[in-house]
Structures are given as C-alpha cells and as structure tokens.
Design a protein around this motif. Sequence first.
Motif, PDB file in Angstrom:
ATOM      1  N   VAL A 187     -10.637  -2.852   7.659  1.00  0.00           N
ATOM      2  CA  VAL A 187     -10.069  -3.335   6.394  1.00  0.00           C
ATOM      3  C   VAL A 187      -9.746  -2.150   5.483  1.00  0.00           C
ATOM      4  CG1 VAL A 187     -10.585  -4.614   4.285  1.00  0.00           C
ATOM      5  CG2 VAL A 187     -11.192  -5.582   6.521  1.00  0.00           C
ATOM      6  N   LYS A 188     -10.656  -1.184   5.453  1.00  0.00           N
ATOM      7  CA  LYS A 188     -10.421  -0.013   4.597  1.00  0.00           C
ATOM      8  C   LYS A 188      -9.282   0.843   5.151  1.00  0.00           C
ATOM      9  CE  LYS A 188     -11.932   1.965   0.787  1.00  0.00           C
ATOM     10  NZ  LYS A 188     -10.668   2.591   0.393  1.00  0.00           N
ATOM     11  N   ILE A 189      -9.167   0.931   6.465  1.00  0.00           N
ATOM     12  CA  ILE A 189      -8.030   1.666   7.039  1.00  0.00           C
ATOM     13  C   ILE A 189      -6.726   0.990   6.624  1.00  0.00           C
ATOM     14  CG2 ILE A 189      -6.865   2.380   9.171  1.00  0.00           C
ATOM     15  CD1 ILE A 189      -9.565   2.586  10.524  1.00  0.00           C
ATOM     16  N   ALA A 190      -6.698  -0.350   6.729  1.00  0.00           N
ATOM     17  CA  ALA A 190      -5.480  -1.090   6.357  1.00  0.00           C
ATOM     18  C   ALA A 190      -5.111  -0.786   4.910  1.00  0.00           C
ATOM     19  CB  ALA A 190      -5.706  -2.588   6.555  1.00  0.00           C
ATOM     20  N   GLU A 191      -6.084  -0.800   4.039  1.00  0.00           N
ATOM     21  CA  GLU A 191      -5.817  -0.569   2.621  1.00  0.00           C
ATOM     22  C   GLU A 191      -5.405   0.885   2.363  1.00  0.00           C
ATOM     23  OE1 GLU A 191      -9.041  -3.837   0.861  1.00  0.00           O
ATOM     24  OE2 GLU A 191      -9.602  -1.721   1.033  1.00  0.00           O
ATOM     25  N   ASP A 192      -6.187   1.818   2.881  1.00  0.00           N
ATOM     26  CA  ASP A 192      -5.943   3.237   2.590  1.00  0.00           C
ATOM     27  C   ASP A 192      -4.559   3.682   3.057  1.00  0.00           C
ATOM     28  OD1 ASP A 192      -8.375   3.635   1.396  1.00  0.00           O
ATOM     29  OD2 ASP A 192      -9.334   4.556   3.153  1.00  0.00           O
TER      30      ASP A 192
ATOM     31  N   HIS B  77      -4.281  -4.624  13.021  1.00  0.00           N
ATOM     32  CA  HIS B  77      -2.920  -5.035  13.371  1.00  0.00           C
ATOM     33  C   HIS B  77      -2.541  -6.317  12.632  1.00  0.00           C
ATOM     34  CE1 HIS B  77       0.364  -6.268  16.209  1.00  0.00           C
ATOM     35  NE2 HIS B  77       0.549  -4.965  16.268  1.00  0.00           N
ATOM     36  N   ARG B  78      -3.477  -7.237  12.546  1.00  0.00           N
ATOM     37  CA  ARG B  78      -3.192  -8.500  11.839  1.00  0.00           C
ATOM     38  C   ARG B  78      -3.128  -8.280  10.328  1.00  0.00           C
ATOM     39  NH1 ARG B  78      -6.985 -13.311  13.225  1.00  0.00           N
ATOM     40  NH2 ARG B  78      -5.584 -14.239  11.685  1.00  0.00           N
ATOM     41  N   LEU B  79      -4.028  -7.454   9.810  1.00  0.00           N
ATOM     42  CA  LEU B  79      -4.081  -7.256   8.357  1.00  0.00           C
ATOM     43  C   LEU B  79      -2.765  -6.707   7.815  1.00  0.00           C
ATOM     44  CD1 LEU B  79      -7.664  -5.716   8.039  1.00  0.00           C
ATOM     45  CD2 LEU B  79      -6.928  -7.967   7.182  1.00  0.00           C
ATOM     46  N   TRP B  80      -2.054  -5.929   8.637  1.00  0.00           N
ATOM     47  CA  TRP B  80      -0.786  -5.347   8.199  1.00  0.00           C
ATOM     48  C   TRP B  80       0.395  -6.294   8.427  1.00  0.00           C
ATOM     49  CZ3 TRP B  80      -1.629   0.237  10.491  1.00  0.00           C
ATOM     50  CH2 TRP B  80      -2.257   1.036   9.518  1.00  0.00           C
TER      51      TRP B  80
END
Lengths: 382, 215
Positions: A89-94, A141-144
């Motif tokens: 989740v943090k990778i997606a955000e950052d 992959h889904r978060l993006w």
Amino acid sequence: MQFGVFSVSDVTTDPTTGRAPTEHERIKAMIAIALKAEEVGLDVFASGEHHNPPFVASSPTTMLGYIAARTERLILSTATTLITTNDPVKIAEDYAMLQHVADGRVDVMMGRGNTGPVYPWFGQDIRNGIALAIENYALLHRLWREDVVDWQGRFRTPLTAFTSTPRPLDGIPPFVWHGSIRSPEIAEQAAYYGDGFFHNNIFWPKEHVERMVGLYRRRFEHYGHGRADQAIVGLGGQVFMRANSQDAIREFRPYFDHAPVYGGGPSLEDYMEQTPLTVGSPQQVIDRTLSFREFVGDYQRQLFLVDHAGLPLKTVLEQMDMLGELVVPVLRREFEALRPAHVPDAPTHASLKAKAANEANEANATAADAIGTDPDVPAVVA
Amino acid sequence: MGSRSLVVVTAGLGQPSSTRLLADRLTSAAQGFLRDSGVEPDVEVIELREYAQDLTNNLLTGFPSPELRAATADVVAAVGLIAVSPIFNASYSGLFKLFFDVLELDSLAGKPTLIAATGGTARHSLALEHALRPLFAYLNAAVVPTAVFAATEDWGQGTNGGHVGLVDRIERAARELAASMAARERAAPMDLFADPIPFERLLASSADPDGPRSS
C-alpha cells in the motif's frame, strides 16, 4: 533503447586513500550522479533500496523527488524496490506521488532483497520471499488500477473499501520491472503481467542471464503479451574506463580487490572473463555491451553500475562523461540499427498514455461501428 | 540394460593419495557389480584438489567458474555417488565440505551414495557415522548402509585372519551401491527453467504456508 546508471548506495572506504565518505557526502554524491546522468544525455537514474549499513538509500522516493525537481528529462527508477518487506500500500502511494511530482518520469523495479535480517526487522520471514513478492505485487497491481479495493491475503491486514491516493498520473500506473538474479518464479511473474524483466547481469555468468531472460521471453509470449522477442528486457552491467585499457585496469584493480562483493575471490581478469564486468577502453565497453544482445536478444534498457566500491565522486563523474560522450551515442546507433522494427522501446509514461488513448478510441470506434451494422460482420479495427 | 553414470568425488590432497586409492577400489568394485546386473556404468572422477580455488571463489562471489559448474552438473546428473574424504581433526576435510556447500538445494536428493574416508588410525573411523552420514542425510542423499573407512594399517591386511577386512567392506559397500543404483529410476531433475511453475499456481500457493511444491 534507454541507457542509464544504477546505484547501490554503498558507503565504502576508498582503498587507495583509506577514507570513507560520510553518509551525507554519499547521499549528495548520488544526487550529483543523477544530475550528471541527465547532463551527459543518459535516460535513467535508478536508486537501490537498503535498510542496513553500509548503504544509505533507505528512502528512495525522497531522493528521487528531489532529483525530479532538478531535472527535465531523466526517468527516475529503482534498483530495486523491496516488494517483500515494504507494505505494498505504501509503495502504491509513494510511487504514485512521485509520478505526479515528476510529471510521469517514473518507473519502478521490484526486487526481493537478500539481506536476511531486513525481513524480521520489517516483520517478515525471508523464507517467504517469493510468496511475499507474488502476493504483495498482486495487491499493488490492483491498487494502481482499481479505485476502490477490497482485499485479503496472507501477509497484510485486510482492506475494505480502500482507495490508494493519489491515483496514478493520467490513470497510467508506473511501468514496472521485476528484477531477479536467479529465481525463475520472478521471471514467470514478470511474464504473467506483461511487465519488464531486469537482470542485474553483474554477479552471474552470461549463461545464467540467458536462461533467466529466455524463460521470461517464452512465458511473456505464452501469456499473450506479444512475441517473445517483444518482451521488455533490461540489463545491468558494470564498467570502468580509461582511454588506455591498461590504465583502466591499473586504476580499478585496488577497488576490485577490496570490494565487499568480490574482494579476496577471483582475480580481476577471471572475473571479467566470467561475468559482464568490463574494465578497459570505451571501445571495449562498447564491444562488450553490444555482445549482450547476442545472448538476451534485442533489449530495451541498459543500466551501468559506476559508483561503487569506494570510487571517488570525481572519478565516477569522469566515467559518466565518457559514457555520455564516447559510449552511449555509439551504442544507441548500433543497437538501433540492429533492432527489428517489431521490437518495441521500453514503455514510458508518454507511450503508455498514448497506447491507452488509442485503445479507448478503438473501443469507441468498434462500439460506433457496431450500431446499425450487420451484427454477423465483425468490425475490422486497424 | 542401460548406462548409469557414477560420479566419484575425492578430497585427497597428496599425490598419490590414499583417499584416491580407496575411491578407485570402491569404484572398480561398484563397476563390477553394476556390470553383473547388466548396467554399464559411466564413471567420472572429480578430484577436489583441482577445484580448490574455484570453490573458494564460488563461496565469495556466489557463482561457480565454468569448470566447477561442469563438475557440479556431473554430480547432479549422476545416478550414483561415491564421496571420499580424509578425516582431519575428527571430521571430513574443509575442501570436501566446500564442494557440498556450493551444491544447489536438492542436488543429492534421493541419490544412491556411498561414503568413505581415510585416516591414520582406526580411531577416526566413526567420523563416517558422526560427520559424513549426517551431512548426506541432511542433503537427502540415499546413503548405503555400509560406509568404508581405511586406516593406514588396513592397506597391509588381507581378507583372511578371521575378521572382516577392508577388501570385504569395499565389496559389501559397492554391492549395496550398485543394487541401489540399478534399482533407481532415472529421475529427471526438476528444472524450473524448462518447466516453470505457472503463475496462477504461484499466486494460489503464495497464500499457502506450505508453498507451491506441496500441491
């Protein structure tokens, strides 16, 4: 084809002077190297990620955000982002944030990390390395791609009605590479998603690199993303150059002999013979790099490691001048001349955006054609 | 009828070496029994002394030289293994251990293996049972029941004299190895590059603590 440099961010004593840079000096040196990359016409700067001394790059997006503000063209990437011990989740955000800050000049390379204690320090177990890489990336992959995500897995607290913000710039997730030295599962993962595959090409003989890339290409085709020779491949490599090759060998030898990764092992000459390490003249670097194509096929990205083992910044910047003036222009021309027309370039934000727009237009055109036409005759889309 | 590859790994240091001498006796005895059962063995002898530098380099760099890679590939592909070490300071020699330290996981799994050792006196003989056998058990090798130790004095004893001599132990161990090799199906080693685990299975099994190979 894209060319660039990648840094592991090691703070290593210069064996010729006995002096180690401070962490602050090393961090500033990495930034200077990134700015130099743009100045000399390279395309990519990639930062490693480590959470233990003697490495300083624990927080890549902070550094890359600063570099983004100081550059215009340079693609900012990682080598690698730890998909195992970071929260996806943090990778997606950052990295979505970095993408906005950098106007899309961002891609990310996923890696597992091989420093055992980092896993327990971040609440994980290295024996789950592959499973973490698979599950965490499936979530990322889904978060993006999905605005609202419900998710439950083995390693992370469940998500209900979660939206990762900011959403990717223009709705286009950063392009992802998967880096692995020796795990076929990661080549399979990259192929499944149609993502890029990167081999660091430093610690292994070419036969092994060939096997990893070959598996990725074959499976990329299997999963329907295109022909095997259209898969997106990146390679590392390490070079040290002087105009005269004997000068290069003489100057680099103490750094090689004392480097944490190979010091005390094989001779420089044996290591050069058994791995892609090239120490010599710019022409030797050109010839060696062109030869990579013979065992991995036409590829899209070449990153060089130039700033390790205690080499002083001044020397590193000289290396980059040589790369920019003498090596990369020739490589660009030669690789381009050899590349068949159907082999694509590495995706960029602009190319992915154009592709998405094209696909949307085609979908609209197909829908429009379908209205009032014979439903038995399929619309032909160019 | 068919061929069976037998690889012999010997860690003797001297030239000539009594460790090599023992390895050769074991090999020819095993060859004889294999031929008796209609199998023509291909024998490959790996003298670890020749790989001493490459083994150290492999530990430091994480990858083998081309020569060492060929040697380890021979071991992986072999149907049977004879492993012989001198006993130094109550255990196998460091050089012997280095070779088995650089093998990939599962390289010896299920492989019929004969362990043997040499030493100055018979007081070292149990090193086979407390050092070599646990090492090969850990590596999942199928170690035959008889392990052969040759002390210096054994080379001067014949088969008679009322006790089981070196020659008898060589025969017994070699017969066990040959039987085990002849019975073993030629198992193709799992090659995850030729035959990768499909992603859907990786994904499904990442949620399973037992991993993808348990299905």
